[in-house]
Design an enzyme around this catalytic site. Structure first.
Site, PDB file in Angstrom:
ATOM      1  N   TYR A   1      -2.480  -1.547  10.400  1.00  0.00           N
ATOM      2  CA  TYR A   1      -2.403  -1.727   8.939  1.00  0.00           C
ATOM      3  C   TYR A   1      -1.133  -1.086   8.385  1.00  0.00           C
ATOM      4  O   TYR A   1      -0.380  -1.714   7.632  1.00  0.00           O
ATOM      5  CB  TYR A   1      -3.647  -1.099   8.308  1.00  0.00           C
ATOM      6  CG  TYR A   1      -3.717  -1.165   6.794  1.00  0.00           C
ATOM      7  CD1 TYR A   1      -4.130  -2.323   6.145  1.00  0.00           C
ATOM      8  CD2 TYR A   1      -3.403  -0.053   6.012  1.00  0.00           C
ATOM      9  CE1 TYR A   1      -4.212  -2.376   4.758  1.00  0.00           C
ATOM     10  CE2 TYR A   1      -3.486  -0.094   4.630  1.00  0.00           C
ATOM     11  CZ  TYR A   1      -3.901  -1.256   4.006  1.00  0.00           C
ATOM     12  OH  TYR A   1      -3.983  -1.310   2.635  1.00  0.00           O
TER      13      TYR A   1
ATOM     14  N   SER B   1       0.873  -1.183   0.000  1.00  0.00           N
ATOM     15  CA  SER B   1       0.000   0.000   0.000  1.00  0.00           C
ATOM     16  C   SER B   1       0.901   1.220   0.000  1.00  0.00           C
ATOM     17  O   SER B   1       2.068   1.136   0.414  1.00  0.00           O
ATOM     18  CB  SER B   1      -0.850   0.003   1.270  1.00  0.00           C
ATOM     19  OG  SER B   1      -1.406   1.293   1.502  1.00  0.00           O
TER      20      SER B   1
HETATM   21  C1  BGC Z   1      -6.174   1.654   2.497  1.00  0.00           C
HETATM   22  C2  BGC Z   1      -7.418   2.490   2.325  1.00  0.00           C
HETATM   23  C3  BGC Z   1      -7.042   3.921   1.997  1.00  0.00           C
HETATM   24  C4  BGC Z   1      -6.073   3.962   0.832  1.00  0.00           C
HETATM   25  C5  BGC Z   1      -5.611   5.375   0.478  1.00  0.00           C
HETATM   26  C6  BGC Z   1      -5.275   1.814   1.307  1.00  0.00           C
HETATM   27  O1  BGC Z   1      -4.106   1.070   1.504  1.00  0.00           O
HETATM   28  O2  BGC Z   1      -6.542   0.287   2.617  1.00  0.00           O
HETATM   29  O3  BGC Z   1      -8.187   2.452   3.510  1.00  0.00           O
HETATM   30  O4  BGC Z   1      -8.209   4.668   1.629  1.00  0.00           O
HETATM   31  O5  BGC Z   1      -4.942   3.177   1.142  1.00  0.00           O
HETATM   32  O6  BGC Z   1      -5.174   6.087   1.594  1.00  0.00           O
END
Ligand code: BGC
Length: 255
Positions: free
Chosen positions: A156, A143
Protein backbone atom coordinates in the site's frame (compact mmCIF):
# COMPACT_ATOMS: atom_id res chain seq x y z
CA UNK A 1 -22.44 26.88 -8.18
CA UNK A 2 -18.72 26.19 -7.92
CA UNK A 3 -18.87 23.19 -10.28
CA UNK A 4 -22.04 23.95 -12.23
CA UNK A 5 -22.07 22.18 -15.62
CA UNK A 6 -18.93 20.17 -14.86
CA UNK A 7 -18.75 16.42 -15.53
CA UNK A 8 -16.81 14.14 -13.19
CA UNK A 9 -15.82 10.51 -12.73
CA UNK A 10 -15.10 9.18 -9.25
CA UNK A 11 -13.63 5.68 -9.12
CA UNK A 12 -14.50 3.54 -6.12
CA UNK A 13 -17.37 5.90 -5.36
CA UNK A 14 -19.63 3.36 -3.68
CA UNK A 15 -17.97 3.66 -0.28
CA UNK A 16 -15.69 5.61 2.03
CA UNK A 17 -13.89 8.69 0.76
CA UNK A 18 -15.02 8.10 -2.84
CA UNK A 19 -18.64 8.13 -1.80
CA UNK A 20 -18.14 11.38 0.11
CA UNK A 21 -16.43 12.94 -2.91
CA UNK A 22 -19.19 11.88 -5.33
CA UNK A 23 -21.89 13.37 -3.10
CA UNK A 24 -19.94 16.60 -2.51
CA UNK A 25 -19.18 17.12 -6.22
CA UNK A 26 -22.87 16.84 -7.07
CA UNK A 27 -23.77 19.24 -4.24
CA UNK A 28 -21.37 21.71 -5.88
CA UNK A 29 -23.22 21.30 -9.20
CA UNK A 30 -21.24 18.64 -11.09
CA UNK A 31 -22.75 15.53 -12.71
CA UNK A 32 -20.92 12.41 -11.54
CA UNK A 33 -20.29 8.94 -12.93
CA UNK A 34 -20.14 6.70 -9.84
CA UNK A 35 -17.74 3.85 -10.58
CA UNK A 36 -17.97 0.74 -8.41
CA UNK A 37 -16.28 -2.64 -8.63
CA UNK A 38 -18.31 -5.27 -6.77
CA UNK A 39 -21.14 -3.79 -4.74
CA UNK A 40 -24.01 -2.58 -6.92
CA UNK A 41 -26.31 -2.16 -3.89
CA UNK A 42 -23.94 0.34 -2.33
CA UNK A 43 -23.53 2.17 -5.64
CA UNK A 44 -27.32 2.41 -5.96
CA UNK A 45 -27.53 3.80 -2.43
CA UNK A 46 -25.08 6.57 -3.33
CA UNK A 47 -27.01 7.23 -6.55
CA UNK A 48 -30.31 7.46 -4.64
CA UNK A 49 -28.77 9.85 -2.11
CA UNK A 50 -27.56 12.11 -4.92
CA UNK A 51 -30.66 12.05 -7.11
CA UNK A 52 -32.91 12.35 -4.02
CA UNK A 53 -31.19 15.65 -3.28
CA UNK A 54 -31.68 16.86 -6.87
CA UNK A 55 -28.16 15.94 -8.05
CA UNK A 56 -27.17 14.33 -11.33
CA UNK A 57 -25.33 10.99 -11.45
CA UNK A 58 -25.15 7.53 -12.96
CA UNK A 59 -23.47 4.32 -11.81
CA UNK A 60 -21.09 2.13 -13.79
CA UNK A 61 -19.38 -1.11 -12.86
CA UNK A 62 -15.70 -1.49 -13.69
CA UNK A 63 -12.39 -2.76 -12.35
CA UNK A 64 -9.90 0.13 -12.56
CA UNK A 65 -6.99 -2.31 -12.69
CA UNK A 66 -8.15 -3.43 -16.17
CA UNK A 67 -7.33 -0.85 -18.84
CA UNK A 68 -10.24 -1.85 -21.10
CA UNK A 69 -12.69 -1.33 -18.22
CA UNK A 70 -11.26 2.09 -17.39
CA UNK A 71 -11.51 3.00 -21.06
CA UNK A 72 -15.15 1.90 -21.09
CA UNK A 73 -15.77 4.07 -18.02
CA UNK A 74 -14.46 7.20 -19.72
CA UNK A 75 -16.29 6.40 -22.97
CA UNK A 76 -19.59 5.78 -21.17
CA UNK A 77 -19.25 9.01 -19.18
CA UNK A 78 -18.71 11.05 -22.32
CA UNK A 79 -21.63 9.25 -24.02
CA UNK A 80 -23.90 9.96 -21.04
CA UNK A 81 -22.89 13.51 -20.13
CA UNK A 82 -21.07 14.88 -23.20
CA UNK A 83 -17.56 15.50 -21.82
CA UNK A 84 -15.18 14.94 -18.90
CA UNK A 85 -13.88 17.82 -16.77
CA UNK A 86 -12.87 16.18 -13.48
CA UNK A 87 -11.29 12.76 -12.97
CA UNK A 88 -10.96 11.53 -9.40
CA UNK A 89 -8.77 8.43 -9.19
CA UNK A 90 -9.89 7.23 -5.79
CA UNK A 91 -10.32 3.43 -5.89
CA UNK A 92 -7.89 1.70 -3.59
CA UNK A 93 -7.38 -0.92 -0.95
CA UNK A 94 -4.67 -2.29 1.34
CA UNK A 95 -3.35 -5.77 2.08
CA UNK A 96 -1.93 -5.03 5.55
CA UNK A 97 1.16 -7.09 4.78
CA UNK A 98 4.81 -6.30 5.45
CA UNK A 99 7.88 -6.64 3.24
CA UNK A 100 8.51 -10.07 4.81
CA UNK A 101 5.04 -11.53 4.48
CA UNK A 102 3.61 -9.98 1.29
CA UNK A 103 2.71 -12.56 -1.34
CA UNK A 104 3.08 -11.95 -5.06
CA UNK A 105 -0.68 -11.58 -5.20
CA UNK A 106 -0.73 -9.01 -2.36
CA UNK A 107 1.80 -6.93 -4.26
CA UNK A 108 0.24 -7.32 -7.71
CA UNK A 109 -3.34 -6.66 -6.65
CA UNK A 110 -2.60 -3.58 -4.51
CA UNK A 111 -0.33 -2.05 -7.15
CA UNK A 112 -2.79 -2.87 -9.94
CA UNK A 113 -5.77 -1.16 -8.32
CA UNK A 114 -4.09 1.72 -6.50
CA UNK A 115 -1.25 2.66 -8.85
CA UNK A 116 -2.03 1.19 -12.27
CA UNK A 117 -5.64 2.35 -11.90
CA UNK A 118 -4.55 5.92 -11.14
CA UNK A 119 -1.90 5.87 -13.87
CA UNK A 120 -4.23 4.84 -16.68
CA UNK A 121 -7.13 6.79 -15.20
CA UNK A 122 -4.91 9.86 -15.54
CA UNK A 123 -3.85 8.93 -19.07
CA UNK A 124 -7.36 8.24 -20.40
CA UNK A 125 -8.89 11.28 -18.73
CA UNK A 126 -6.10 13.52 -20.05
CA UNK A 127 -6.53 12.20 -23.61
CA UNK A 128 -10.26 12.93 -23.44
CA UNK A 129 -9.69 16.41 -21.96
CA UNK A 130 -7.15 17.25 -24.68
CA UNK A 131 -9.51 16.01 -27.43
CA UNK A 132 -12.45 18.05 -26.18
CA UNK A 133 -10.34 21.13 -25.26
CA UNK A 134 -10.64 23.49 -22.31
CA UNK A 135 -8.34 21.76 -19.83
CA UNK A 136 -9.43 19.76 -16.82
CA UNK A 137 -8.74 18.54 -13.31
CA UNK A 138 -7.25 15.20 -12.34
CA UNK A 139 -7.25 14.43 -8.63
CA UNK A 140 -5.45 11.39 -7.29
CA UNK A 141 -6.52 10.22 -3.85
CA UNK A 142 -3.27 9.22 -2.23
CA UNK A 143 -2.47 8.97 1.48
CA UNK A 144 -0.10 10.40 4.06
CA UNK A 145 1.63 7.08 3.38
CA UNK A 146 2.82 8.31 -0.01
CA UNK A 147 5.71 9.79 1.97
CA UNK A 148 5.41 8.35 5.47
CA UNK A 149 6.10 4.65 5.94
CA UNK A 150 3.27 2.50 7.26
CA UNK A 151 5.05 -0.58 8.62
CA UNK A 152 2.97 -3.70 8.04
CA UNK A 153 1.28 -2.14 5.00
CA UNK A 154 4.15 -2.12 2.53
CA UNK A 155 2.51 -2.74 -0.86
CA UNK A 156 0.00 0.00 0.00
CA UNK A 157 2.73 2.48 0.98
CA UNK A 158 4.65 1.63 -2.20
CA UNK A 159 1.53 2.18 -4.32
CA UNK A 160 0.91 5.56 -2.72
CA UNK A 161 4.57 6.52 -3.19
CA UNK A 162 4.03 5.77 -6.87
CA UNK A 163 0.92 7.96 -6.93
CA UNK A 164 2.99 10.78 -5.45
CA UNK A 165 5.38 10.67 -8.42
CA UNK A 166 2.60 10.02 -10.94
CA UNK A 167 0.96 13.25 -9.74
CA UNK A 168 4.15 15.25 -10.00
CA UNK A 169 5.25 13.95 -13.39
CA UNK A 170 1.86 13.95 -15.07
CA UNK A 171 1.19 17.40 -13.59
CA UNK A 172 4.26 18.75 -15.35
CA UNK A 173 3.52 16.91 -18.60
CA UNK A 174 -0.12 17.99 -18.78
CA UNK A 175 0.29 21.62 -17.65
CA UNK A 176 0.63 22.92 -21.25
CA UNK A 177 -2.83 21.46 -21.93
CA UNK A 178 -4.47 23.34 -19.06
CA UNK A 179 -4.92 20.11 -17.12
CA UNK A 180 -3.91 20.13 -13.45
CA UNK A 181 -2.97 16.95 -11.61
CA UNK A 182 -3.12 17.12 -7.84
CA UNK A 183 -2.84 14.53 -5.09
CA UNK A 184 -4.84 14.49 -1.88
CA UNK A 185 -3.21 12.70 1.05
CA UNK A 186 -5.68 11.87 3.81
CA UNK A 187 -4.57 10.68 7.22
CA UNK A 188 -6.92 8.54 9.29
CA UNK A 189 -10.50 8.74 8.02
CA UNK A 190 -13.67 7.10 9.27
CA UNK A 191 -14.16 4.66 6.36
CA UNK A 192 -14.44 0.89 5.86
CA UNK A 193 -10.65 0.70 5.23
CA UNK A 194 -10.17 1.57 8.94
CA UNK A 195 -13.19 -0.34 10.26
CA UNK A 196 -11.19 -2.91 12.25
CA UNK A 197 -9.11 -0.21 13.99
CA UNK A 198 -12.10 1.96 14.76
CA UNK A 199 -14.09 -0.97 16.16
CA UNK A 200 -11.37 -1.63 18.75
CA UNK A 201 -11.60 1.04 21.52
CA UNK A 202 -7.92 0.75 22.49
CA UNK A 203 -6.71 1.02 18.89
CA UNK A 204 -9.12 3.89 18.20
CA UNK A 205 -7.85 5.80 21.25
CA UNK A 206 -4.23 5.20 20.21
CA UNK A 207 -4.98 6.48 16.72
CA UNK A 208 -6.75 9.59 18.05
CA UNK A 209 -3.81 10.18 20.40
CA UNK A 210 -1.48 10.25 17.39
CA UNK A 211 -3.46 13.06 15.73
CA UNK A 212 -2.83 16.59 17.08
CA UNK A 213 -6.45 17.62 16.43
CA UNK A 214 -7.51 14.48 18.34
CA UNK A 215 -10.02 13.72 15.67
CA UNK A 216 -10.34 11.00 13.04
CA UNK A 217 -11.49 12.72 9.84
CA UNK A 218 -14.82 12.13 8.13
CA UNK A 219 -15.03 11.58 4.32
CA UNK A 220 -16.63 15.05 4.11
CA UNK A 221 -13.37 16.62 5.35
CA UNK A 222 -11.55 15.16 2.35
CA UNK A 223 -14.43 15.77 -0.06
CA UNK A 224 -14.55 19.51 0.74
CA UNK A 225 -10.89 19.80 -0.28
CA UNK A 226 -11.52 17.83 -3.47
CA UNK A 227 -14.39 20.15 -4.44
CA UNK A 228 -12.05 23.12 -4.17
CA UNK A 229 -9.32 21.32 -6.13
CA UNK A 230 -11.88 20.43 -8.83
CA UNK A 231 -12.90 24.06 -9.19
CA UNK A 232 -11.38 26.99 -11.06
CA UNK A 233 -10.24 28.46 -7.72
CA UNK A 234 -7.36 25.95 -7.64
CA UNK A 235 -6.12 26.96 -11.13
CA UNK A 236 -2.57 27.70 -9.95
CA UNK A 237 -2.15 24.37 -8.15
CA UNK A 238 -0.62 21.37 -9.88
CA UNK A 239 1.95 18.57 -9.56
CA UNK A 240 1.76 18.46 -5.76
CA UNK A 241 -0.07 16.75 -2.92
CA UNK A 242 -2.39 18.33 -0.34
CA UNK A 243 -2.15 16.57 3.02
CA UNK A 244 -5.29 16.50 5.19
CA UNK A 245 -4.36 14.64 8.35
CA UNK A 246 -5.12 16.79 11.40
CA UNK A 247 -1.38 17.32 11.79
CA UNK A 248 -0.67 13.57 12.18
CA UNK A 249 2.53 13.52 10.13
CA UNK A 250 4.00 16.54 11.95
CA UNK A 251 3.54 15.03 15.39
CA UNK A 252 6.12 13.41 17.59
CA UNK A 253 5.30 12.11 21.03
CA UNK A 254 8.30 13.86 22.61
CA UNK A 255 9.84 12.80 25.88
C1 BGC B 1 -4.53 3.89 5.61
C2 BGC B 1 -5.08 3.51 6.97
C3 BGC B 1 -4.32 4.25 8.06
C4 BGC B 1 -4.28 5.73 7.77
C5 BGC B 1 -3.49 6.53 8.81
C6 BGC B 1 -4.49 5.38 5.47
O1 BGC B 1 -3.94 5.71 4.23
O2 BGC B 1 -5.37 3.34 4.60
O3 BGC B 1 -4.97 2.12 7.16
O4 BGC B 1 -4.97 4.06 9.32
O5 BGC B 1 -3.71 5.94 6.50
O6 BGC B 1 -2.23 5.97 9.06
Amino acid sequence: MLLGGKIAIVTGADSGIGRGIAVALTQAGAAVMINYHRNVERANTVLAEITGAGGKAQIMQGDVSVLAELNALVTATVAAFGRLDIMVNNAGFESHTSILDSSEDDFNSVIAVNLKGAFFGTQLAARQMINQGGGGRIINISSIHEDWPMPGNTPYSVSKGGIRMLTRTAGVELAPHGITVVGVGPGAVNTPINAATLADPAKKAALEGAIPTGRIAEPQDIADLVVWLASDQSRNVTATTFISDGGMTQYSAGL
